[in-house]
Write a protein that holds these residues in place. Sequence first.
Motif, mmCIF file in Angstrom:
data_model
loop_
_atom_site.group_PDB
_atom_site.id
_atom_site.type_symbol
_atom_site.label_atom_id
_atom_site.label_comp_id
_atom_site.label_asym_id
_atom_site.label_seq_id
_atom_site.Cartn_x
_atom_site.Cartn_y
_atom_site.Cartn_z
ATOM 1 N N ILE A 7 0.841 -1.195 0.000
ATOM 2 C CA ILE A 7 0.000 0.000 0.000
ATOM 3 C C ILE A 7 0.875 1.243 0.000
ATOM 4 C CG2 ILE A 7 -1.677 1.344 1.327
ATOM 5 C CD1 ILE A 7 -2.864 -1.285 2.306
ATOM 6 N N PHE A 8 0.566 2.156 -0.905
ATOM 7 C CA PHE A 8 1.223 3.458 -0.983
ATOM 8 C C PHE A 8 0.218 4.490 -0.484
ATOM 9 C CE2 PHE A 8 2.629 0.620 -4.334
ATOM 10 C CZ PHE A 8 4.016 0.619 -4.170
ATOM 11 N N CYS A 9 0.440 4.996 0.711
ATOM 12 C CA CYS A 9 -0.559 5.843 1.367
ATOM 13 C C CYS A 9 -0.074 7.282 1.485
ATOM 14 C CB CYS A 9 -0.896 5.286 2.749
ATOM 15 S SG CYS A 9 -2.226 6.179 3.594
ATOM 16 N N ASP A 10 -0.859 8.191 0.951
ATOM 17 C CA ASP A 10 -0.603 9.618 1.066
ATOM 18 C C ASP A 10 -0.750 10.052 2.536
ATOM 19 O OD1 ASP A 10 -0.366 12.375 0.139
ATOM 20 O OD2 ASP A 10 -2.528 12.523 0.442
ATOM 21 N N PHE A 11 -0.252 11.243 2.845
ATOM 22 C CA PHE A 11 -0.322 11.753 4.222
ATOM 23 C C PHE A 11 -1.289 12.937 4.349
ATOM 24 C CE2 PHE A 11 1.058 14.263 7.869
ATOM 25 C CZ PHE A 11 1.160 13.293 8.852
ATOM 26 N N LEU A 94 3.136 -1.452 4.237
ATOM 27 C CA LEU A 94 2.533 -0.123 4.227
ATOM 28 C C LEU A 94 3.626 0.929 4.085
ATOM 29 C CD1 LEU A 94 0.198 1.910 4.605
ATOM 30 C CD2 LEU A 94 0.531 1.669 7.090
ATOM 31 N N LEU A 95 3.604 1.656 2.975
ATOM 32 C CA LEU A 95 4.543 2.746 2.754
ATOM 33 C C LEU A 95 3.788 4.072 2.797
ATOM 34 C CD1 LEU A 95 6.678 1.386 -0.233
ATOM 35 C CD2 LEU A 95 7.021 1.017 2.220
ATOM 36 N N ILE A 96 4.338 5.035 3.516
ATOM 37 C CA ILE A 96 3.786 6.379 3.514
ATOM 38 C C ILE A 96 4.511 7.154 2.415
ATOM 39 C CG2 ILE A 96 3.264 8.420 4.884
ATOM 40 C CD1 ILE A 96 2.045 5.703 5.892
ATOM 41 N N PRO A 115 8.186 2.047 10.493
ATOM 42 C CA PRO A 115 9.636 2.166 10.286
ATOM 43 C C PRO A 115 9.985 3.380 9.424
ATOM 44 C CG PRO A 115 8.887 -0.091 9.904
ATOM 45 C CD PRO A 115 7.661 0.735 10.049
ATOM 46 N N SER A 116 11.039 4.066 9.783
ATOM 47 C CA SER A 116 11.411 5.284 9.059
ATOM 48 C C SER A 116 11.698 5.001 7.584
ATOM 49 C CB SER A 116 12.626 5.951 9.711
ATOM 50 O OG SER A 116 13.734 5.068 9.722
ATOM 51 N N GLU A 117 12.201 3.788 7.297
ATOM 52 C CA GLU A 117 12.491 3.458 5.899
ATOM 53 C C GLU A 117 11.221 3.219 5.076
ATOM 54 O OE1 GLU A 117 13.122 -0.459 8.239
ATOM 55 O OE2 GLU A 117 13.435 1.698 8.535
ATOM 56 N N HIS A 118 10.070 3.187 5.733
ATOM 57 C CA HIS A 118 8.787 3.056 5.040
ATOM 58 C C HIS A 118 8.094 4.404 4.889
ATOM 59 C CE1 HIS A 118 8.281 -1.516 6.068
ATOM 60 N NE2 HIS A 118 9.334 -1.250 5.313
ATOM 61 N N ILE A 119 8.772 5.486 5.241
ATOM 62 C CA ILE A 119 8.204 6.832 5.141
ATOM 63 C C ILE A 119 8.990 7.614 4.086
ATOM 64 C CG2 ILE A 119 7.671 8.990 6.346
ATOM 65 C CD1 ILE A 119 7.632 7.344 8.968
ATOM 66 N N TYR A 120 8.307 7.995 3.033
ATOM 67 C CA TYR A 120 8.913 8.784 1.955
ATOM 68 C C TYR A 120 8.273 10.171 1.962
ATOM 69 C CZ TYR A 120 10.549 4.292 0.125
ATOM 70 O OH TYR A 120 11.151 3.056 -0.022
ATOM 71 N N CYS A 121 9.084 11.206 2.150
ATOM 72 C CA CYS A 121 8.568 12.568 2.165
ATOM 73 C C CYS A 121 9.684 13.531 1.798
ATOM 74 C CB CYS A 121 7.970 12.926 3.528
ATOM 75 S SG CYS A 121 9.163 12.979 4.884
ATOM 76 N N ASN A 122 9.347 14.796 1.720
ATOM 77 C CA ASN A 122 10.357 15.816 1.456
ATOM 78 C C ASN A 122 11.074 16.196 2.744
ATOM 79 O OD1 ASN A 122 9.725 16.070 -1.355
ATOM 80 N ND2 ASN A 122 7.891 17.185 -0.765
ATOM 81 N N ALA A 123 12.285 16.680 2.601
ATOM 82 C CA ALA A 123 13.077 17.108 3.755
ATOM 83 C C ALA A 123 13.121 18.636 3.803
ATOM 84 C CB ALA A 123 14.479 16.521 3.666
#
Length: 220
Positions: A7-11, A94-96, A115-123
């Motif tokens: 699952i690719f889940c938006d925030f 589950l990926l954010i 897990p932090s490696e499952h969270i993709y966002c901008n820095a």
Amino acid sequence: MSKERIIFCDFDGTITVNDNIVAIMKHFNPAGWEAIVEQILDKTISIRQGVGEMFALLPTSRKDEIVEYAINNAVIRDGFKEFVDYCKEQNIKLLITSGGIDFFIYPLLKPFAIPSEHIYCNASTFEGNAIEILWPNHCDEHCKTDCGMCKTSIIRSYDANQYERIIIGDSITDFEGAKLVDTIFARSHLIDMCKQLDYPYHSFETFFDIMKQLEAEPVV
């Protein structure tokens, strides 16, 4: 052999009830931010350019109050905790995947032990006079839309022959990803986009709705 569900889940506007970037801009109201939003929506400028320009309007001297507002203003959508637990129980990855910013996403997701490696966002960096957004998840060679945080690149990294790919989202940043997946869970602007192109989707208001639908559908 059945595929593994991912699952690719938006925030923003998906896990949270409101769009946090828009909420920050509305609250601090720097001159010019609304015009930038209009340019993003009519695709005059890219999402990466627009988000970068909006945050560049905010001085780093206000860092503490911006971060505090972003975290305290956000409301987590009903059922998200149960949804995270459900994914763990069912061995669903589950990926954010979010176009949001690290300074509010990581604190808001901390209670859910993702897990932090499952969270993709901008820095972000607060070292200069204005907030600067960084882009660690850039577009691959297949994407030319200058996303900033490229959801399609992440989706493509999971082979469709091995994974049943599912997206959960609400807006323009989720639309390109929705074209690639097996199942779409949509609300708000993403519903409108799916209707325009006659894409099948499941609407949702809470994560309980999503869990109910996943239970009803056999794994591919």
